[in-house]
Design a protein around this motif. Sequence first.
Motif, PDB file in Angstrom:
ATOM      1  N   GLN A 113       0.893  -0.863   0.063  1.00 24.05           N
ATOM      2  CA  GLN A 113       0.326  -0.003  -0.093  1.00 24.05           C
ATOM      3  C   GLN A 113       0.858   1.704   0.111  1.00 24.05           C
ATOM      4  O   GLN A 113      -0.075   2.078  -0.079  1.00 24.05           O
ATOM      5  N   GLY A 114       2.424   1.043   0.447  1.00 23.04           N
ATOM      6  CA  GLY A 114       3.060   2.377   0.245  1.00 23.04           C
ATOM      7  C   GLY A 114       2.787   2.722   1.563  1.00 23.04           C
ATOM      8  O   GLY A 114       2.115   2.915   2.422  1.00 23.04           O
ATOM      9  N   ASP A 115       4.294   3.635   1.639  1.00 23.17           N
ATOM     10  CA  ASP A 115       4.921   4.462   2.956  1.00 23.17           C
ATOM     11  C   ASP A 115       4.427   6.246   2.879  1.00 23.17           C
ATOM     12  O   ASP A 115       4.037   6.583   1.774  1.00 23.17           O
ATOM     13  N   ARG A 116       3.167   6.310   3.658  1.00 25.10           N
ATOM     14  CA  ARG A 116       2.157   7.498   3.578  1.00 25.10           C
ATOM     15  C   ARG A 116       3.177   8.669   3.023  1.00 25.10           C
ATOM     16  O   ARG A 116       2.168   9.852   2.117  1.00 25.10           O
ATOM     17  N   PHE A 117       4.586   9.222   3.748  1.00 25.46           N
ATOM     18  CA  PHE A 117       4.698   9.842   3.927  1.00 25.46           C
ATOM     19  C   PHE A 117       4.976  10.459   1.998  1.00 25.46           C
ATOM     20  O   PHE A 117       4.984  10.552   1.706  1.00 25.46           O
ATOM     21  N   TRP A 118       5.983   8.824   0.805  1.00 27.85           N
ATOM     22  CA  TRP A 118       6.175   9.138  -0.273  1.00 27.85           C
ATOM     23  C   TRP A 118       4.750   9.191  -0.894  1.00 27.85           C
ATOM     24  O   TRP A 118       4.886   9.747  -2.218  1.00 27.85           O
ATOM     25  N   PHE A 119       3.781   8.122  -0.557  1.00 29.03           N
ATOM     26  CA  PHE A 119       2.523   8.319  -1.068  1.00 29.03           C
ATOM     27  C   PHE A 119       2.303   9.900  -1.611  1.00 29.03           C
ATOM     28  O   PHE A 119       1.438  10.291  -2.668  1.00 29.03           O
ATOM     29  N   THR A 120       2.185  10.596  -0.685  1.00 30.75           N
ATOM     30  CA  THR A 120       1.603  12.360   0.013  1.00 30.75           C
ATOM     31  C   THR A 120       2.655  12.828  -1.416  1.00 30.75           C
ATOM     32  O   THR A 120       1.877  14.014  -2.076  1.00 30.75           O
ATOM     33  N   ARG A 121       4.124  12.345  -1.209  1.00 33.38           N
ATOM     34  CA  ARG A 121       4.547  13.426  -2.259  1.00 33.38           C
ATOM     35  C   ARG A 121       4.481  12.744  -3.573  1.00 33.38           C
ATOM     36  O   ARG A 121       4.424  13.880  -4.689  1.00 33.38           O
ATOM     37  N   TRP A 122       3.883  11.900  -3.967  1.00 34.79           N
ATOM     38  CA  TRP A 122       4.506  11.456  -5.365  1.00 34.79           C
ATOM     39  C   TRP A 122       2.702  12.166  -5.766  1.00 34.79           C
ATOM     40  O   TRP A 122       2.854  12.241  -6.946  1.00 34.79           O
TER      41      TRP A 122
END
Length: 128
Positions: A113-122
């Motif tokens: 599901q991904g890392d929330r920090f990096w998902f937000t930046r993406w």
Amino acid sequence: MCEYDGAVQDSEYQPPAWMIRYRNFKTLCSYVCGEFIRFYLTTGCDQISYTHSQITEGLPNYSCRLTSVDEAVLLLPLDDWVGRMDEVRPLVRAWLGEHSDLKGCRPEKSHYQGDRFWFTRWQEANPW
């Protein structure tokens, strides 16, 4: 202390210095590589590469390295970080953000599901 065959023995095992150093190196690797893996799997950005001294000749003993396509390098020798391991993950996260461009990156399809920090930046870089 414990008793064994009537003799009292010290139950506190002290590992040798080389073992403690190696264990610290593995911790450093897990912090650096862990953040790199979360970054890559969440964003699909292939602009950064990771290696460490056990698989790459020429690096200082017990060190990790991140390299970006803009030729920036983050080298983390264990001796410089052993007393401040809690600073490694935030440093790596900041460095990855500074030396990558997430615009147009696409993560691979995965159950991760991904890392929330990096998902937000993406998402911020790709507002489609």
